[in-house]
Design a protein around this motif. Sequence first.
Motif, PDB file in Angstrom:
ATOM      1  N   ASP A 170     -30.909 -11.054 -24.417  1.00 37.12           N
ATOM      2  CA  ASP A 170     -31.324 -10.890 -25.810  1.00 37.12           C
ATOM      3  C   ASP A 170     -30.198 -11.264 -26.774  1.00 37.12           C
ATOM      4  OD1 ASP A 170     -33.951 -10.003 -25.342  1.00 37.12           O
ATOM      5  OD2 ASP A 170     -33.252  -7.966 -24.944  1.00 37.12           O
ATOM      6  N   THR A 171     -29.033 -11.571 -26.241  1.00 39.04           N
ATOM      7  CA  THR A 171     -27.882 -11.914 -27.071  1.00 39.04           C
ATOM      8  C   THR A 171     -28.121 -13.240 -27.790  1.00 39.04           C
ATOM      9  OG1 THR A 171     -26.432 -10.813 -25.497  1.00 39.04           O
ATOM     10  CG2 THR A 171     -25.382 -12.337 -27.040  1.00 39.04           C
ATOM     11  N   GLU A 172     -27.786 -13.247 -29.096  1.00 42.61           N
ATOM     12  CA  GLU A 172     -27.910 -14.479 -29.870  1.00 42.61           C
ATOM     13  C   GLU A 172     -26.938 -15.521 -29.333  1.00 42.61           C
ATOM     14  OE1 GLU A 172     -27.408 -13.813 -34.076  1.00 42.61           O
ATOM     15  OE2 GLU A 172     -28.302 -11.826 -33.900  1.00 42.61           O
ATOM     16  N   ARG A 173     -27.322 -16.771 -29.432  1.00 41.94           N
ATOM     17  CA  ARG A 173     -26.474 -17.860 -28.938  1.00 41.94           C
ATOM     18  C   ARG A 173     -25.063 -17.773 -29.521  1.00 41.94           C
ATOM     19  NH1 ARG A 173     -28.778 -23.647 -28.336  1.00 41.94           N
ATOM     20  NH2 ARG A 173     -30.491 -22.468 -29.187  1.00 41.94           N
ATOM     21  N   SER A 174     -24.955 -17.465 -30.796  1.00 39.68           N
ATOM     22  CA  SER A 174     -23.644 -17.410 -31.455  1.00 39.68           C
ATOM     23  C   SER A 174     -22.790 -16.238 -30.974  1.00 39.68           C
ATOM     24  CB  SER A 174     -23.814 -17.328 -32.972  1.00 39.68           C
ATOM     25  OG  SER A 174     -24.487 -16.123 -33.322  1.00 39.68           O
ATOM     26  N   LYS A 175     -23.385 -15.280 -30.286  1.00 39.04           N
ATOM     27  CA  LYS A 175     -22.659 -14.092 -29.819  1.00 39.04           C
ATOM     28  C   LYS A 175     -22.286 -14.177 -28.336  1.00 39.04           C
ATOM     29  CE  LYS A 175     -23.241 -11.938 -33.751  1.00 39.04           C
ATOM     30  NZ  LYS A 175     -22.226 -12.062 -34.752  1.00 39.04           N
ATOM     31  N   ILE A 176     -22.683 -15.244 -27.658  1.00 37.58           N
ATOM     32  CA  ILE A 176     -22.338 -15.408 -26.247  1.00 37.58           C
ATOM     33  C   ILE A 176     -20.819 -15.548 -26.124  1.00 37.58           C
ATOM     34  CG2 ILE A 176     -22.491 -16.998 -24.268  1.00 37.58           C
ATOM     35  CD1 ILE A 176     -25.039 -15.404 -24.637  1.00 37.58           C
ATOM     36  N   ALA A 177     -20.231 -14.821 -25.170  1.00 36.90           N
ATOM     37  CA  ALA A 177     -18.787 -14.887 -24.925  1.00 36.90           C
ATOM     38  C   ALA A 177     -18.511 -15.880 -23.802  1.00 36.90           C
ATOM     39  CB  ALA A 177     -18.254 -13.503 -24.564  1.00 36.90           C
ATOM     40  N   HIS A 178     -17.949 -17.023 -24.161  1.00 37.64           N
ATOM     41  CA  HIS A 178     -17.538 -18.021 -23.185  1.00 37.64           C
ATOM     42  C   HIS A 178     -16.121 -17.641 -22.743  1.00 37.64           C
ATOM     43  CE1 HIS A 178     -21.068 -20.359 -24.219  1.00 37.64           C
ATOM     44  NE2 HIS A 178     -20.767 -20.124 -25.480  1.00 37.64           N
ATOM     45  N   VAL A 179     -15.861 -17.691 -21.450  1.00 38.14           N
ATOM     46  CA  VAL A 179     -14.625 -17.127 -20.896  1.00 38.14           C
ATOM     47  C   VAL A 179     -13.763 -18.217 -20.271  1.00 38.14           C
ATOM     48  CG1 VAL A 179     -13.680 -15.452 -19.279  1.00 38.14           C
ATOM     49  CG2 VAL A 179     -15.842 -14.960 -20.452  1.00 38.14           C
ATOM     50  N   TYR A 180     -12.576 -18.374 -20.808  1.00 35.27           N
ATOM     51  CA  TYR A 180     -11.599 -19.333 -20.290  1.00 35.27           C
ATOM     52  C   TYR A 180     -10.341 -18.546 -19.977  1.00 35.27           C
ATOM     53  CZ  TYR A 180     -14.752 -23.018 -21.605  1.00 35.27           C
ATOM     54  OH  TYR A 180     -15.857 -23.831 -21.682  1.00 35.27           O
ATOM     55  N   LEU A 181     -10.048 -18.406 -18.686  1.00 35.11           N
ATOM     56  CA  LEU A 181      -8.933 -17.571 -18.255  1.00 35.11           C
ATOM     57  C   LEU A 181      -7.629 -18.367 -18.164  1.00 35.11           C
ATOM     58  CD1 LEU A 181     -10.659 -15.517 -15.404  1.00 35.11           C
ATOM     59  CD2 LEU A 181     -10.356 -14.879 -17.810  1.00 35.11           C
ATOM     60  N   GLY A 182      -6.536 -17.715 -18.502  1.00 32.66           N
ATOM     61  CA  GLY A 182      -5.214 -18.312 -18.363  1.00 32.66           C
ATOM     62  C   GLY A 182      -5.083 -19.632 -19.089  1.00 32.66           C
ATOM     63  N   ALA A 183      -4.427 -20.591 -18.443  1.00 30.06           N
ATOM     64  CA  ALA A 183      -4.165 -21.888 -19.041  1.00 30.06           C
ATOM     65  C   ALA A 183      -5.446 -22.639 -19.389  1.00 30.06           C
ATOM     66  CB  ALA A 183      -3.302 -22.727 -18.102  1.00 30.06           C
ATOM     67  N   ALA A 184      -6.557 -22.310 -18.743  1.00 30.16           N
ATOM     68  CA  ALA A 184      -7.831 -22.994 -19.039  1.00 30.16           C
ATOM     69  C   ALA A 184      -8.315 -22.717 -20.456  1.00 30.16           C
ATOM     70  CB  ALA A 184      -8.896 -22.580 -18.018  1.00 30.16           C
ATOM     71  N   GLY A 185      -7.755 -21.720 -21.112  1.00 34.37           N
ATOM     72  CA  GLY A 185      -8.103 -21.448 -22.502  1.00 34.37           C
ATOM     73  C   GLY A 185      -7.840 -22.640 -23.411  1.00 34.37           C
ATOM     74  N   ALA A 186      -6.916 -23.509 -23.015  1.00 34.48           N
ATOM     75  CA  ALA A 186      -6.607 -24.699 -23.805  1.00 34.48           C
ATOM     76  C   ALA A 186      -7.730 -25.737 -23.758  1.00 34.48           C
ATOM     77  CB  ALA A 186      -5.308 -25.322 -23.308  1.00 34.48           C
ATOM     78  N   ARG A 228     -11.066 -25.361 -24.209  1.00 34.83           N
ATOM     79  CA  ARG A 228     -12.117 -25.210 -25.233  1.00 34.83           C
ATOM     80  C   ARG A 228     -11.726 -24.105 -26.209  1.00 34.83           C
ATOM     81  NH1 ARG A 228     -17.262 -27.404 -24.823  1.00 34.83           N
ATOM     82  NH2 ARG A 228     -17.232 -26.748 -26.985  1.00 34.83           N
ATOM     83  N   LYS A 229     -10.701 -24.355 -26.985  1.00 39.92           N
ATOM     84  CA  LYS A 229     -10.259 -23.373 -27.982  1.00 39.92           C
ATOM     85  C   LYS A 229     -11.350 -23.074 -29.002  1.00 39.92           C
ATOM     86  CE  LYS A 229      -5.410 -24.514 -27.550  1.00 39.92           C
ATOM     87  NZ  LYS A 229      -4.224 -25.048 -28.177  1.00 39.92           N
ATOM     88  N   ASP A 230     -12.286 -23.990 -29.161  1.00 41.47           N
ATOM     89  CA  ASP A 230     -13.358 -23.812 -30.133  1.00 41.47           C
ATOM     90  C   ASP A 230     -14.383 -22.772 -29.712  1.00 41.47           C
ATOM     91  OD1 ASP A 230     -14.039 -25.693 -28.085  1.00 41.47           O
ATOM     92  OD2 ASP A 230     -15.741 -26.379 -29.279  1.00 41.47           O
ATOM     93  N   ILE A 231     -14.552 -22.528 -28.387  1.00 39.32           N
ATOM     94  CA  ILE A 231     -15.558 -21.547 -27.962  1.00 39.32           C
ATOM     95  C   ILE A 231     -14.994 -20.445 -27.077  1.00 39.32           C
ATOM     96  CG2 ILE A 231     -17.487 -23.151 -28.151  1.00 39.32           C
ATOM     97  CD1 ILE A 231     -17.480 -23.339 -25.064  1.00 39.32           C
ATOM     98  N   ALA A 232     -13.759 -20.587 -26.612  1.00 41.28           N
ATOM     99  CA  ALA A 232     -13.174 -19.575 -25.731  1.00 41.28           C
ATOM    100  C   ALA A 232     -13.029 -18.254 -26.465  1.00 41.28           C
ATOM    101  CB  ALA A 232     -11.821 -20.038 -25.204  1.00 41.28           C
ATOM    102  N   GLN A 233     -13.397 -17.171 -25.785  1.00 43.37           N
ATOM    103  CA  GLN A 233     -13.284 -15.829 -26.373  1.00 43.37           C
ATOM    104  C   GLN A 233     -12.508 -14.937 -25.441  1.00 43.37           C
ATOM    105  OE1 GLN A 233     -17.226 -14.467 -27.371  1.00 43.37           O
ATOM    106  NE2 GLN A 233     -17.595 -16.203 -28.671  1.00 43.37           N
TER     107      GLN A 233
END
Length: 120
Positions: free
Chosen positions: A97-113, A115-120
């Motif tokens: 039921d979560t809105e698309r804009s509220k989805i938490a995309h997960v980039y751990l460690g160095a992988a955060g680099a 997709r800085k635009d969507i990583a949470q």
Amino acid sequence: MAVRAVRGAVQLERDEAGHMHEQVSELLTAILERNGLGADDLISVWFTATPDLRSDFPAVAARRLGITDVPLICAQELAVEGAMPRVVRILAHVETDTERSKIAHVYLGAAGALRKDIAQ
């Protein structure tokens, strides 16, 4: 209930099956927890790995977490020169039921680099 896609990635320190299972399990668990999801909410999961990862299939980690009745598939990322090495990515399709804009995309460690635009 809507169908949503959740992204995530992790960079491995080395190409070793046990290490891959540990890191992919951590990533998949974080994706589920940060989005308030359980295994029953999963529709399907795509795993990709960079060409330098050959020790095992990333999906093995999901099976070891008990995710046994969800379609999983593994594929190889494009071999783009200069791309971050030893990366496993996840694209999970979920019911939520979560809105698309509220989805938490997960980039751990160095992988955060990646997709800085969507990583949470």
